[in-house]
Design an enzyme around this catalytic site. Sequence first.
Site, short mmCIF file in Angstrom:
data_model
loop_
_atom_site.label_atom_id
_atom_site.label_comp_id
_atom_site.label_asym_id
_atom_site.label_seq_id
_atom_site.Cartn_x
_atom_site.Cartn_y
_atom_site.Cartn_z
N PRO A 85 -20.60 22.25 45.14
CA PRO A 85 -20.29 21.14 44.24
C PRO A 85 -20.61 19.78 44.86
O PRO A 85 -20.74 18.80 44.14
CB PRO A 85 -18.79 21.30 43.96
CG PRO A 85 -18.28 22.22 45.01
CD PRO A 85 -19.43 23.06 45.48
N GLU A 115 -13.10 27.78 49.81
CA GLU A 115 -13.38 26.34 49.88
C GLU A 115 -14.78 26.06 50.40
O GLU A 115 -15.12 24.91 50.69
CB GLU A 115 -12.33 25.63 50.75
CG GLU A 115 -10.89 25.85 50.32
CD GLU A 115 -10.65 25.46 48.86
OE1 GLU A 115 -11.07 24.35 48.46
OE2 GLU A 115 -10.05 26.27 48.12
N ASP A 127 -40.84 21.91 26.75
CA ASP A 127 -39.45 22.02 27.19
C ASP A 127 -38.77 20.67 27.21
O ASP A 127 -39.32 19.69 27.71
CB ASP A 127 -39.35 22.57 28.63
CG ASP A 127 -39.84 23.99 28.73
OD1 ASP A 127 -40.15 24.59 27.68
OD2 ASP A 127 -39.91 24.49 29.86
N ARG A 175 -38.74 31.58 35.38
CA ARG A 175 -39.57 31.41 34.16
C ARG A 175 -40.75 30.49 34.40
O ARG A 175 -41.65 30.44 33.56
CB ARG A 175 -38.70 30.93 33.00
CG ARG A 175 -38.08 29.58 33.20
CD ARG A 175 -37.18 29.19 32.03
NE ARG A 175 -37.91 28.88 30.81
CZ ARG A 175 -38.61 27.76 30.60
NH1 ARG A 175 -38.67 26.84 31.56
NH2 ARG A 175 -39.23 27.55 29.48
C1 JBZ Z 1 -21.23 24.69 42.32
C2 JBZ Z 1 -16.79 27.88 46.77
O1 JBZ Z 1 -18.07 27.93 46.28
C3 JBZ Z 1 -18.46 27.13 45.24
C4 JBZ Z 1 -17.53 26.51 44.42
C5 JBZ Z 1 -17.96 25.69 43.40
C6 JBZ Z 1 -19.33 25.50 43.18
C7 JBZ Z 1 -20.23 26.15 44.02
C8 JBZ Z 1 -19.81 26.98 45.04
S1 JBZ Z 1 -21.83 25.70 43.53
N1 JBZ Z 1 -19.92 24.69 42.24
C9 JBZ Z 1 -22.14 23.89 41.47
O2 JBZ Z 1 -23.33 24.17 41.45
O3 JBZ Z 1 -21.65 22.96 40.83
#
Ligand code: JBZ
Length: 291
Positions: free
Chosen positions: A92, A119, A176, A161
Amino acid sequence: MRLDVVTIFPEYLDPLDVSLVGKARARGPLDVHVHDLRQWAHDRHNTVDDTPYGGGPGMVMKTDPWGEALDSVVADGYESGAGRPVLVVPTPSGRPFTQETAVRLSEQPWLIFTPARYEGIDRRVVDEYATRVPVLELSIGDYVLAGGEAAVLVMVEAVARLLPGVLGNAESHRDDSFAPGAMVDLLEGPVYTKPPLWRGRGVPEVLVSGHHGRIARWRRDEALHRTAEHRPDLIERCDPAAFDKHDRATLAALGWQPGPGGRYVRGPLADAEGDDGSGDPEPATGTARRR
Ligand code: JBZ
């Protein structure tokens, strides 16, 4: 292209066996290897996580299983002649994964994905591999996932793709939404097929008129309406040179005007049709909408 995925939930990647990605694997352009991280956890309980230094909630994925897994996968790929890998770390806190990212990844011979749980992964793992191979930390969007596997499925579909020979001739990339280099990045408008009347609902007359010029113009206007309503940021980002005279009239009718920098900005009348600007859907009225 070779793809490796290292995960504690290998079955979560089963969708890679079906549909477009599954066919690309069967036809040859894609070679997918899914690995269970616990294969490289050597204690009695196949532990892959531990408590975070500094305290706090949750658990952190340990260095050693990831280090051994990646050493093994990297060695196997090099032996098979896969070329140079790019390590893709879904997180994230990564840079946004966009269509431009998908295009760049589709040009690589070999991608290794490391979806995390808990985490996330001990930082030293990424720091270590970043000294050996290109590493991309990527996020698919601003919502909270429980782990990176779903993000891998999204990224692999977007990349696969684009590989030569994966999409049939019927579908091509140039129309696209979001295709980089497209004249303008607009959302697509509505589409219709037979029957011509369904539950009292007809098809827009212009689409059965056979008048190709009018059809193209109608589709363009629908795309502009749709984009202004759902993704005003895309209108603002457009090079104004990409808007023709009719586009400008359509945008003006929607309350958009060229700003001081030339790019389009929403004027004071843009919300006159009742959009409160929250991005939330308007309550259904049971009557026909706009236009
Ligand atoms: C992602 C704990 O691992 C995670 C948690 C949330 C997350 C990802 C990996 S990858 N969110 C995203 O691409 O937004």
